[in-house]
Design an enzyme around this catalytic site. Structure first.
Site, mmCIF file in Angstrom:
data_model
loop_
_atom_site.group_PDB
_atom_site.id
_atom_site.type_symbol
_atom_site.label_atom_id
_atom_site.label_comp_id
_atom_site.label_asym_id
_atom_site.label_seq_id
_atom_site.Cartn_x
_atom_site.Cartn_y
_atom_site.Cartn_z
ATOM 1 N N ASP A 91 0.854 -1.198 0.000
ATOM 2 C CA ASP A 91 0.000 0.000 0.000
ATOM 3 C C ASP A 91 0.890 1.249 0.000
ATOM 4 O OD1 ASP A 91 0.870 0.092 2.674
ATOM 5 O OD2 ASP A 91 -0.881 -1.070 3.302
ATOM 6 N N ASP A 141 1.489 5.277 1.288
ATOM 7 C CA ASP A 141 1.192 6.404 2.155
ATOM 8 C C ASP A 141 1.788 7.654 1.522
ATOM 9 O OD1 ASP A 141 0.075 4.669 4.017
ATOM 10 O OD2 ASP A 141 2.002 4.316 4.991
ATOM 11 N N ASP A 195 10.184 5.646 12.648
ATOM 12 C CA ASP A 195 10.918 4.703 13.480
ATOM 13 C C ASP A 195 12.318 4.366 12.954
ATOM 14 O OD1 ASP A 195 9.658 3.342 11.406
ATOM 15 O OD2 ASP A 195 8.532 1.967 12.689
HETATM 16 P P1 ATP Z 1 4.375 -2.245 5.889
HETATM 17 O O1 ATP Z 1 4.901 -2.399 4.515
HETATM 18 O O2 ATP Z 1 4.473 -3.472 6.679
HETATM 19 O O3 ATP Z 1 3.032 -1.554 5.956
HETATM 20 P P2 ATP Z 1 5.291 0.299 6.824
HETATM 21 O O4 ATP Z 1 6.675 0.794 7.047
HETATM 22 O O5 ATP Z 1 4.485 0.966 5.768
HETATM 23 O O6 ATP Z 1 5.402 -1.246 6.588
HETATM 24 P P3 ATP Z 1 3.211 1.081 8.614
HETATM 25 O O7 ATP Z 1 2.812 0.494 9.903
HETATM 26 O O8 ATP Z 1 2.249 1.051 7.494
HETATM 27 O O9 ATP Z 1 4.561 0.370 8.212
HETATM 28 O O10 ATP Z 1 3.649 2.569 8.907
HETATM 29 C C1 ATP Z 1 3.919 3.530 7.885
HETATM 30 C C2 ATP Z 1 5.062 4.427 8.270
HETATM 31 O O11 ATP Z 1 4.727 5.190 9.429
HETATM 32 C C3 ATP Z 1 6.351 3.680 8.655
HETATM 33 O O12 ATP Z 1 7.137 3.408 7.521
HETATM 34 C C4 ATP Z 1 7.009 4.669 9.592
HETATM 35 O O13 ATP Z 1 7.677 5.676 8.873
HETATM 36 C C5 ATP Z 1 5.839 5.318 10.312
HETATM 37 N N1 ATP Z 1 5.491 4.604 11.563
HETATM 38 C C6 ATP Z 1 4.535 3.669 11.741
HETATM 39 N N2 ATP Z 1 4.467 3.256 13.012
HETATM 40 C C7 ATP Z 1 5.397 3.952 13.686
HETATM 41 C C8 ATP Z 1 5.807 3.994 15.041
HETATM 42 N N3 ATP Z 1 5.253 3.207 15.962
HETATM 43 N N4 ATP Z 1 6.802 4.850 15.369
HETATM 44 C C9 ATP Z 1 7.363 5.640 14.447
HETATM 45 N N5 ATP Z 1 7.030 5.648 13.165
HETATM 46 C C10 ATP Z 1 6.046 4.825 12.761
HETATM 47 MG MG MG Z 2 2.377 0.578 5.337
#
Ligand code: ATP
Ligand code: MG
Length: 454
Positions: free
Chosen positions: A73, A75, A149
């Site tokens: 997905d 963002d 993060d």
């Molecule tokens: P995935 O591909 O598994 O969705 P993702 O990196 O997109 O991985 P998400 O949980 O969708 O993970 O979060 C989107 C973004 O938001 C992360 O890449 C990170 O930059 C930020 N983020 C999410 N959760 C946290 C957190 N607990 N602390 C800091 N930053 C976060």
């Molecule tokens: Mg994500």
């Protein structure tokens, strides 16, 4: 190289933790394939930019693009406020909770648009362990980057000029396959202990190594997870289990000492030798489905993770004189009650789990109209898949699963033949055990393998 070395030596330097200017990396260097981008994500950034705002694809999508993986997905991060974003799109909804974000919908696809967040202030309200409770300020792009993060999750991609903006050397870490927390790891885990689970999920999913400074505090800080609201832990656990690398994730959780006394579910799953084969099969089956792009149901997965706990309690209730079916329901109650408290299993998931469990004894009745009725059960497919897992793990005789597969595939006369063929099949393999199924089993000491057909 030298730059990297200096950075490593200065690793703890606060100033280096929040740079205000990013490195700008062009397409020749990052080699992102624009074909992997969602046209809708590009549309969103373009619309925002045309309205005079900054807008980038951000987070996990950029990380995956850099690794040559198609993101699941997208963002988008922007300096437009949620209200300003909403006004620019026909189907856009502001989603509340801790921090307002906007969901822009394109058919099935949702692009999540987030306004840059401000630096986490010292003054933000925290609980007694240092967990940040509310932190909803908007901010500058560099502050937004520092709030993320891991370095590999803090890059911004601009589809218009195909550049990547990198504030925290994420591109180097992506290349070296290292997971590194931005800022001081202890502080970041304390602010939000869910990051303890995230580090494990990303390491397992991406096959990255965890930078020593990021890894070191995990074991000591593990108990902090207990202070996180159960619903958030559940969300993160679900991501972990649905990552396509659930088995690797659970192994890594165990390796990091994160499973113990931390999540009751994991204690159960990882410390029951009997269920280990069952759980391993369930998880690898789920991983395979996720990787093939097939849907997976959280209820099926949780039903599988907790099955051996149910079996154990089921046997205990039967041993104390309960009839098999009520005993199964009592066992399910016990397990669901404990887990709902600590894991915030949603009610719908819990009721689906109960359905899957309750169906199991019914598979053992293969006479008269019962199998036909079972076929019509709303959740028959899940119940059947579950039965097959029980067969593959050796918990019950494989013949039951084979019979049901044949019954499902047969036409009318074929089904009748199967119903009458049963005695012969019994004689062919494991007859003695199956013949017992016909009568008086409520007196039998329950083994969990053949329970509750009455
Ligand atoms: P995935 O591909 O598994 O969705 P993702 O990196 O997109 O991985 P998400 O949980 O969708 O993970 O979060 C989107 C973004 O938001 C992360 O890449 C990170 O930059 C930020 N983020 C999410 N959760 C946290 C957190 N607990 N602390 C800091 N930053 C976060
Ligand atoms: Mg994500």
């Amino acid at each position: 190289m030298i730059k990297k070395l200096i950075r490593r030596i200065l690793g703890k330097n606060k100033k280096a933790d929040s740079p205000t200017e990013p490195a700008v990396i062009g397409p020749k260097e990052h080699r992102i394939d624009p074909q992997l981008l969602s046209p809708n994500a590009v549309r969103v950034t373009q619309t925002l930019q045309e309205a005079g705002f900054k807008a980038f694809v951000v987070g996990g999508a950029v990380r995956d693009l850099l690794l040559g993986v198609k993101p699941k997905d997208f963002d988008v991060a922007t300096n437009a406020t949620p209200e300003q974003v909403k006004r620019l799109f026909r189907r856009a909804f502001i989603i509340g909770r801790r921090f307002q974000i906007v969901h822009v919908m394109f058919g099935q696809e949702i692009i999540e648009v987030t306004t840059f967040r401000g630096a986490s202030s010292e003054a933000a309200p925290k609980d007694e362990h240092g967990r940040v409770l509310r932190d909803n300020t908007f901010g500058e792009q560099h502050e937004d980057a520092a709030r993320r993060d891991f370095t590999i999750n803090a890059m911004y991609y601009n589809p218009a000029d195909e550049t990547v903006l990198d504030y925290h050397h994420g591109i180097d870490d992506a290349r070296d396959r290292v997971l590194r927390m931005i800022g001081t790891p202890e502080e970041r885990y304390r602010e939000d202990p869910v990051r303890l689970l995230r580090v494990v999920r990303f390491a397992a999913k991406l096959g990255f190594t965890i930078d020593p400074a990021t890894q070191e505090p995990i074991r000591v800080m593990a108990p902090l997870i207990n202070n996180v609201p159960a619903a958030r832990v559940f969300d993160e656990m679900l991501k972990l289990l649905m990552s396509g690398h659930a088995l690797a994730c659970l192994q890594q959780l165990r390796k990091e000492g994160l499973h113990h006394g931390l999540l009751p579910l994991l204690d159960v799953v990882l410390e029951q030798p009997l269920g280990e084969k069952f759980v391993t099969l369930a998880l690898s089956g789920t991983d395979q489905r996720v990787r093939q792009g097939k849907p997976v149901s959280p209820s099926f997965l949780f039903a599988a993770l907790l099955w051996h706990q149910v079996l154990e309690k089921w046997n205990a209730y039967r041993a104390s004189g309960e009839y098999p079916i009520p005993a199964l329901h009592l066992a399910a109650d016990d397990v669901l009650n404990t887990q709902t408290e600590s894991l915030a299993l949603q009610r719908k998931i819990a009721s689906d789990m109960r359905d899957i469990w309750a169906m199991q004894p019914r598979f053992e009745r293969r006479t008269g109209k019962t199998p036909y009725k079972l076929l019509e059960h709303m959740r028959f497919r899940a119940g059947y898949d579950f039965l097959m897992l029980r067969c593959s793990s050796g918990e019950i005789d494989a013949e039951i699963g084979e019979w049901w597969t044949a019954f499902m595939e047969a036409d009318g006369p074929g089904r009748e033949a199967l119903l009458t063929r049963k005695p012969k099949a019994e004689g062919e393999n494991g007859g003695a055990k199956k013949r017992r199924r016909r009568g008086g089993r409520s007196k039998q000491k329950a083994t969990g393998t053949d329970g509750g057909s009455e």
